[in-house]
Scaffold this active site. Structure first.
Site, PDB file in Angstrom:
ATOM      1  N   LYS A   1      15.939  -6.572   0.798  1.00  0.00           N
ATOM      2  CA  LYS A   1      15.198  -5.456   0.194  1.00  0.00           C
ATOM      3  C   LYS A   1      14.136  -5.964  -0.761  1.00  0.00           C
ATOM      4  O   LYS A   1      12.976  -5.520  -0.727  1.00  0.00           O
ATOM      5  CB  LYS A   1      16.162  -4.534  -0.549  1.00  0.00           C
ATOM      6  CG  LYS A   1      15.484  -3.457  -1.404  1.00  0.00           C
ATOM      7  CD  LYS A   1      16.488  -2.792  -2.341  1.00  0.00           C
ATOM      8  CE  LYS A   1      17.084  -3.731  -3.331  1.00  0.00           C
ATOM      9  NZ  LYS A   1      16.682  -3.608  -4.710  1.00  0.00           N
TER      10      LYS A   1
ATOM     11  N   SER B   1      16.994  -3.404  -9.208  1.00  0.00           N
ATOM     12  CA  SER B   1      15.873  -4.176  -8.646  1.00  0.00           C
ATOM     13  C   SER B   1      15.096  -3.212  -7.758  1.00  0.00           C
ATOM     14  O   SER B   1      15.348  -3.110  -6.562  1.00  0.00           O
ATOM     15  CB  SER B   1      16.378  -5.377  -7.846  1.00  0.00           C
ATOM     16  OG  SER B   1      16.994  -6.312  -8.692  1.00  0.00           O
TER      17      SER B   1
ATOM     18  N   LYS C   1      10.469  -8.942 -10.829  1.00  0.00           N
ATOM     19  CA  LYS C   1      11.769  -9.218 -10.207  1.00  0.00           C
ATOM     20  C   LYS C   1      11.624  -9.445  -8.704  1.00  0.00           C
ATOM     21  O   LYS C   1      12.237 -10.355  -8.130  1.00  0.00           O
ATOM     22  CB  LYS C   1      12.744  -8.066 -10.467  1.00  0.00           C
ATOM     23  CG  LYS C   1      14.133  -8.274  -9.859  1.00  0.00           C
ATOM     24  CD  LYS C   1      14.824  -9.511 -10.407  1.00  0.00           C
ATOM     25  CE  LYS C   1      16.119  -9.840  -9.684  1.00  0.00           C
ATOM     26  NZ  LYS C   1      17.174  -8.827  -9.882  1.00  0.00           N
TER      27      LYS C   1
END
Length: 290
Positions: free
Chosen positions: A235, A91, A166
Site C-alpha cells: 500500500k 500510514s 512516510k
C-alpha cells in the site's frame, strides 16, 4: 491544559502507543473495532475502554488504522468537539489528509497527519520517529502527547506532508530490501559466507537499515516475524508512486520496486511480514538467503 486523550485502533503499534499516554495523562480513552481488545488494554494499562462516540470527545484524538479510508469513515460518522485535535498515525494518503483537514477546520477541529516509523519495538519502547503535517499551532499543542511515544518528532510541512514522508520512507525501505535480496543472492551464488560479508558491508558504504537490522534479524535467521505486514508495504509503495506521478517526475527505480513488491504481495500465500518479499526473489533465483 489537555485533560483527556483518546486512542482509536489498538493494533500492533497502537496498543503500545496508547499505553504510553497514561504516563502523562490521567484520562486515556481507548476504542477498537474488536472491543475486547479495548477492554483488555484498559485492564493491562489503566486506560478506559469506551464507545467510539465518547472517545471522539477527547481533547486530542489519536488514530492508528490500516488505511486512510477507515479514518475517513469514522470521522464522517461522528460528531467531534470544537477545539479538539485529531492526530492520525495511520500510514495514509496525503490527499486524504488534505481533505479531512479542510472538512474538520470548518467545525473548529484541527487535523494532523502523523505517521510513525520504528516498528513494534519502537512503539513498545516509546522511541518512534513521528513525521507530522498540518498547522504548526496544532502540532505544538499536541506535541506533549506525541512525546509520550516518540523520540524524534518533526513537523515536516502542511497537511499531507507527514503521510508523504512516510510513503517515500517505506518506498526507500522496499528499494533497499529488494536490492539486498539480489546482491546477497549473487554473493551466495559465488560461495561467499553471507554473515561475514554482512559484517563487511555494515562497516562500508553499502550499509542500510536493511543490512543492519532486517537482513540479520528477519531473513538470514528465517524468522520473518510478522510485525509490519507485506500488504501494508505494498500500500505504502503505491502511495509513494502516486506522489511521483502527481509530481510528473520520472522514477524508474521506484516504479520497478513498487511492481516487485506488489508481485510479492500477490504471489505469497498466507500472512507475510514485509521482509517476506524476498521469498519471491528466492523462488526465482532458487537461492535461499541463510
Amino acid at each position: 491544559m489537555t485533560q483527556t486523550v483518546a486512542f482509536i485502533g489498538l493494533g500492533a503499534m497502537g496498543v503500545h502507543m496508547a499505553a504510553h499516554l497514561t504516563k502523562k495523562y490521567e484520562t486515556v480513552y481507548v476504542w477498537n473495532r474488536n472491543f475486547e481488545k479495548a477492554k483488555k488494554h484498559a485492564q493491562d494499562f489503566g486506560t478506559q475502554a469506551v464507545d467510539l462516540n465518547i472517545a471522539v470527545q477527547a481533547d486530542i484524538i489519536f488514530s492508528c488504522l490500516p488505511t486512510s479510508r477507515e479514518v475517513e469513515l469514522i470521522i464522517e460518522s461522528q460528531q467531534l468537539k470544537k477545539g479538539s485535535i485529531w492526530v492520525d498515525c495511520t500510514s495514509g494518503v496525503p490527499d486524504s489528509a488534505k481533505k479531512i483537514s479542510t472538512q474538520l477546520k470548518k467545525i473548529g477541529v484541527d487535523f494532523l497527519d502523523a505517521p510513525v516509523s520504528g516498528q513494534t519495538i519502537g512503539a513498545e519502547k516509546g522511541t518512534l520517529t513521528v513525521m507530522i503535517g498540518g498547522e504548526k499551532s496544532a502540532f505544538e499543542h499536541a506535541l506533549p502527547a506525541i512525546e509520550t511515544f516518540g523520540s524524534l518528532i518533526k513537523h515536516v510541512g502542511e497537511s499531507g506532508a507527514g503521510f508523504a514522508v512516510k510513503a517515500i520512507n517505506n518506498m526507500l525501505l522496499a528499494v533497499n530490501l529488494w536490492s539486498v535480496a539480489e546482491g546477497f543472492s549473487v554473493l551466495k551464488a559465488h560461495g561467499v559466507d553471507l554473515n561475514e560479508a554482512l559484517d563487511c558491508i555494515n562497516a562500508s558504504s553499502g550499509k542500510s537499515a536493511v543490512t543492519e537490522n532486517i537482513l540479520p534479524q528477519r531473513i538470514l535467521n528465517r524468522s520473518f516475524p510478522l510485525t509490519f505486514a507485506l500488504p501494508l508495504l505494498a500500500k505504502d509503495t503505491g502511495i509513494a508512486l502516486d506522489l511521483a506521478h502527481d509530481a510528473k517526475l520520472p522514477t524508474p527505480v521506484l516504479s520497478l520496486t513498487q511492481n516487485l513488491i506488489q508481485a510479492a504481495n500477490l504471489a505469497l500465500e498466507g500472512e507475510n511480514d514485509f521482509s517476506g518479499a524476498v521469498k519471491l526473489y528466492e523462488s526465482w533465483s532458487k537461492i535461499t538467503l541463510n
